[in-house]
Motif scaffolding. Structure first.
Motif, PDB file in Angstrom:
ATOM      1  N   THR A  19       0.855  -1.183   0.000  1.00 11.08           N
ATOM      2  CA  THR A  19       0.000   0.000   0.000  1.00 11.08           C
ATOM      3  C   THR A  19       0.893   1.235   0.000  1.00 11.08           C
ATOM      4  O   THR A  19       2.116   1.135   0.196  1.00 11.08           O
ATOM      5  N   GLY A  20       0.294   2.393  -0.195  1.00  9.21           N
ATOM      6  CA  GLY A  20       1.060   3.627  -0.124  1.00  9.21           C
ATOM      7  C   GLY A  20       1.757   3.776   1.209  1.00  9.21           C
ATOM      8  O   GLY A  20       2.917   4.196   1.291  1.00  9.21           O
ATOM      9  N   GLN A  22      -7.448   6.043  -1.934  1.00  6.59           N
ATOM     10  CA  GLN A  22      -6.534   5.259  -1.101  1.00  6.59           C
ATOM     11  C   GLN A  22      -5.232   6.013  -0.888  1.00  6.59           C
ATOM     12  O   GLN A  22      -4.911   6.950  -1.625  1.00  6.59           O
ATOM     13  N   ASP A  23      -4.490   5.606   0.151  1.00  9.17           N
ATOM     14  CA  ASP A  23      -3.175   6.192   0.388  1.00  9.17           C
ATOM     15  C   ASP A  23      -2.310   5.973  -0.845  1.00  9.17           C
ATOM     16  O   ASP A  23      -2.338   4.900  -1.446  1.00  9.17           O
ATOM     17  N   ALA A  24      -1.524   6.978  -1.205  1.00 10.47           N
ATOM     18  CA  ALA A  24      -0.728   6.880  -2.426  1.00 10.47           C
ATOM     19  C   ALA A  24       0.634   7.537  -2.215  1.00 10.47           C
ATOM     20  O   ALA A  24       0.821   8.345  -1.300  1.00 10.47           O
ATOM     21  N   ARG A  61      -6.156   9.924 -10.803  1.00  9.45           N
ATOM     22  CA  ARG A  61      -5.358   8.775 -11.206  1.00  9.45           C
ATOM     23  C   ARG A  61      -6.278   7.602 -11.528  1.00  9.45           C
ATOM     24  O   ARG A  61      -7.275   7.374 -10.839  1.00  9.45           O
ATOM     25  N   PHE A 104      -2.003   3.815  -6.750  1.00  8.63           N
ATOM     26  CA  PHE A 104      -1.421   4.400  -5.534  1.00  8.63           C
ATOM     27  C   PHE A 104       0.101   4.538  -5.601  1.00  8.63           C
ATOM     28  O   PHE A 104       0.733   4.917  -4.625  1.00  8.63           O
ATOM     29  N   LEU A 105       0.704   4.217  -6.742  1.00  9.68           N
ATOM     30  CA  LEU A 105       2.162   4.303  -6.873  1.00  9.68           C
ATOM     31  C   LEU A 105       2.538   4.856  -8.237  1.00  9.68           C
ATOM     32  O   LEU A 105       2.114   4.335  -9.263  1.00  9.68           O
ATOM     33  N   ASP A 106       3.343   5.906  -8.213  1.00  7.25           N
ATOM     34  CA  ASP A 106       3.852   6.504  -9.450  1.00  7.25           C
ATOM     35  C   ASP A 106       5.308   6.865  -9.218  1.00  7.25           C
ATOM     36  O   ASP A 106       5.696   7.247  -8.098  1.00  7.25           O
ATOM     37  N   PHE A 128      -3.655  11.944  -7.024  1.00  8.40           N
ATOM     38  CA  PHE A 128      -3.784  10.997  -5.921  1.00  8.40           C
ATOM     39  C   PHE A 128      -4.803  11.467  -4.892  1.00  8.40           C
ATOM     40  O   PHE A 128      -5.542  10.666  -4.324  1.00  8.40           O
TER      41      PHE A 128
END
Length: 422
Positions: free
Chosen positions: A235-236, A295-297, A394, A259-261, A290
């Motif tokens: 998760t983030g 969600q957390d990112a 996103r 959640f990921l970049d 985000f």
């Protein structure tokens, strides 16, 4: 066959046995000249300084600073011989001072001989059965540990007592029950085992010519990764924990997602004129994407990406020059450009080598009633338009602009809410 050497003759990097006798000329025994029929003392000596000490009623403990430069083959050679403690496990003391049995600070791993092979053993517990099978888990971790130059030799699911989890299951198939009753009981057993605490044990190896440092460092990263997953997915939040722990390699091979970049360089927000404004708008839009999610990112600067099939994956680390980097500069730009302000926003750097590293921007999940998050300014047809605003979000590994109909829907919903409150 056996011959001993004095302290001044100890070869650096060699792990020596200690003779049990009192009338020898010295106490250290080179494993190459040791007697296989002899039983040696608990403790081991490391040429160049350091000991691997037996803790009373416990395992062997060695300091990381002493073990790090020792070749795995040298440690393996000493552990093959029988010692009076007869314990093949070595736990790693993190501290650099003298080993104090009452004040140990040990890693969540240990080294031991398994089937005549020197391995690092990493274990973590979770409340229920992992989603992947043991083989699937092994394959998944294999790809990650390859970036550390190590091999996952096995993954096993154990009970809390460190017995194979399969030994807990009762099979009612041959208990003389009616088939439907036996099937019912077996189904209940499957569910019981599924909800039993599982210990995930991973065995990790490296080349005999590698230093212990390589295997220990990889095992530390693996322990952090298993703890972050706990049977689920990254998760983030857990990515931030891994980065703060310095485990930057653990992101390699992962797909970019909602959640990921990642980006290969930082934003040149210090440039003058439109060039600098364009960078500020890009930074704000990347964060707002985000913030408009659910969600957390985390956005990480200092990684390269590439394609594997149709997926965009993190391919490598491209350390950023951290000299002059100021997290407050990013935060001030984001506070000025993103409306409303993003709650809980974090900007930090992680040094991977002196003066270089990666930067991450953590965007916690925002309250739905605060969305959409707007960005002051747009880049239209190559021009910076400061009087306009943009709204982006996103989706998977890409981004989409929020449509006019969506914006209209937000306005209608807001007006209806206000009428209801009046």
């Amino acid at each position: 066959m056996e011959s001993t050497v004095r302290d001044g003759q100890l070869e650096e990097g060699v792990v020596y046995l200690q003779s049990m006798g009192d009338d020898d000329d010295g106490v250290a025994v080179d494993p190459e000249r040791a007697d296989p029929a002899e039983v040696y003392a608990h403790d081991l000596l490391i040429g160049g300084g350091g000991t691997i000490e037996w803790m009373h009623n416990g395992p062997l403990v060695g300091r990381y600073v002493d073990l790090a430069p020792v070749k795995l083959s040298r440690l393996h050679a000493a552990l093959k011989f029988e010692r009076c403690c007869n314990d093949p496990r070595i736990y790693i003391e993190r501290g650099s001072g003298e080993i104090n049995e009452d004040m140990l600070d040990l890693d969540d791993l240990h080294l031991e001989l398994r089937d005549s092979q020197l391995v690092a053993v990493v274990r973590t517990s979770q409340e229920s059965q992992p989603e992947m099978s043991e083989k699937e888990h092994e394959s998944s971790l294999q790809q990650i540990m390859a970036h550390y130059g190590c091999v996952v030799s096995a993954v096993r699911y154990l009970s809390a007592d460190l017995e194979p989890i399969s030994t807990l299951k009762i099979d009612f198939s041959n208990a003389g029950l009616e088939p439907d009753v036996a099937a019912k009981f077996n189904a209940e057993e499957v569910e019981r085992i599924r909800n039993t605490v599982h210990v995930v044990e991973v065995l990790l190896t490296a080349s005999d010519e590698d230093p212990c440092e390589k295997l220990i460092d990889a095992s530390r990263a693996l322990a952090a990764y298993l703890t972050a997953l706990k049977g689920g997915a990254l998760t983030g939040r857990t990515i931030v924990d891994l980065l703060r722990g310095g485990h930057t390699k653990l992101l390699l091979g992962h797909k970019e997602s909602a959640f990921l970049d990642v980006k290969s360089q930082q934003y040149n927000v210090g440039l003058n004129g439109d060039a600098g404004n364009r960078q500020k708008i890009e930074l704000a839009q990347d964060v707002a994407r985000f913030a408009n999610g659910d969600q957390d990112a985390v956005l990480v600067l200092g990684y390269t990406e590439g394609k594997v099939g149709k997926d965009s994956v993190i391919k490598g680390i491209k350390e950023i020059d951290l000299e002059g980097f100021d997290p407050d500069t990013y935060l001030k730009i984001l506070d000025a450009k993103v409306v409303p302000a993003v709650t809980g926003l974090v900007v930090e750097s992680v040094e991977t080598e002196p003066g270089k590293g990666v930067i991450f921007i953590y965007v916690p999940a925002q309250a739905p009633e605060m969305q959409p998050y707007l960005v002051h300014g747009v880049v239209a047809e190559g021009k910076v338009e400061g009087a306009f605003f943009s709204i982006v979000q996103r989706r998977g590994e890409g981004s989409i602009a929020i449509s006019a109909s969506q914006i209209h829907g937000y306005l209608v919903a807001g007006k209806a809410f206000l009428r209801g409150k009046s």
